[in-house]
Design an enzyme around this catalytic site. Sequence first.
Site, mmCIF file in Angstrom:
data_model
loop_
_atom_site.group_PDB
_atom_site.id
_atom_site.type_symbol
_atom_site.label_atom_id
_atom_site.label_comp_id
_atom_site.label_asym_id
_atom_site.label_seq_id
_atom_site.Cartn_x
_atom_site.Cartn_y
_atom_site.Cartn_z
ATOM 1 N N CYS A 81 19.370 -25.160 10.941
ATOM 2 C CA CYS A 81 20.314 -25.771 10.014
ATOM 3 C C CYS A 81 19.579 -26.625 8.971
ATOM 4 C CB CYS A 81 21.395 -26.521 10.788
ATOM 5 S SG CYS A 81 22.894 -26.684 9.814
ATOM 6 N N HIS A 172 23.437 -23.955 14.843
ATOM 7 C CA HIS A 172 22.859 -24.878 15.835
ATOM 8 C C HIS A 172 22.748 -24.163 17.181
ATOM 9 C CE1 HIS A 172 23.108 -28.860 13.753
ATOM 10 N NE2 HIS A 172 23.861 -28.124 12.958
ATOM 11 N N GLU A 174 21.337 -25.261 19.739
ATOM 12 C CA GLU A 174 21.099 -26.256 20.801
ATOM 13 C C GLU A 174 22.392 -26.872 21.327
ATOM 14 O OE1 GLU A 174 20.941 -26.668 17.674
ATOM 15 O OE2 GLU A 174 21.472 -28.699 17.085
HETATM 16 N N1 GLN Z 1 24.288 -29.191 10.481
HETATM 17 C C1 GLN Z 1 23.372 -29.337 9.581
HETATM 18 O O1 GLN Z 1 22.169 -29.454 9.855
HETATM 19 C C2 GLN Z 1 23.885 -29.422 8.192
HETATM 20 C C3 GLN Z 1 22.852 -29.372 7.112
HETATM 21 C C4 GLN Z 1 23.334 -30.187 5.933
HETATM 22 N N2 GLN Z 1 24.524 -29.635 5.358
HETATM 23 C C5 GLN Z 1 22.218 -30.295 4.906
HETATM 24 O O2 GLN Z 1 22.333 -29.764 3.846
HETATM 25 O O3 GLN Z 1 21.241 -30.902 5.178
#
Ligand code: GLN
Length: 200
Positions: A81, A172, A174
Amino acid sequence: MSKPRIGVLALQGAVAEHMRMLELAGAEAIAIKKVDELSEIDGLIIPGGESTTISKLMYKYGFMDAIRQFANEKKPVFGTCAGAILIANEIEHAPEAHLGLMDMKVARNAFGRQKESFEIKMPIAGVASDFPAVFIRAPLILKIGNNGEVLAKHEDNIVAARQGQFLAASFHPELTDDYRLHKYFLDMVKEYQTTGKASV
Ligand SMILES: NC(=O)CC[C@H](N)C(=O)O
């Protein structure tokens, strides 16, 4: 063989959750709070959270160059992410990348408002046919470099990819009890440890 030692960058975000999954997958998990701790690990996970915040803290504590050096030593890095945004070498609508390790272009918060957060089961090549993927304000991988491999797509968009020593997931992995993607990363780390040994 002793357990591979995998670090989780512990500046902000889902650190404890990744450490738990790494341990379930058979690794020794280490929270990385200072740059000199990178020398103790064979692979690194950069967790989800907020990429701008993590980036600022990485600059503040000297992690930008230290992680690039870690990657130069051919050690695997997995970005999930926000972590995927941090390792990408191109970010849509942003003037520059953060670490710029993996040859891919990402778009932040790419799923629109009604789909800010959702969970689906999806196939991931080499990992599972029914992986539970949790998306939270997730980025998309818009394209990957020539030697990259798409591992998963959601509605025609790339959400997991690998390029050599680098692994990226929009979601994610995890936040459930399914540690198969962590196990896949562990196998990558073992592969690079073996390659490293074979080449000396
Ligand atoms: N769940 C996440 O890690 C979101 C990432 C977040 N939207 C970003 O741009 O950093």
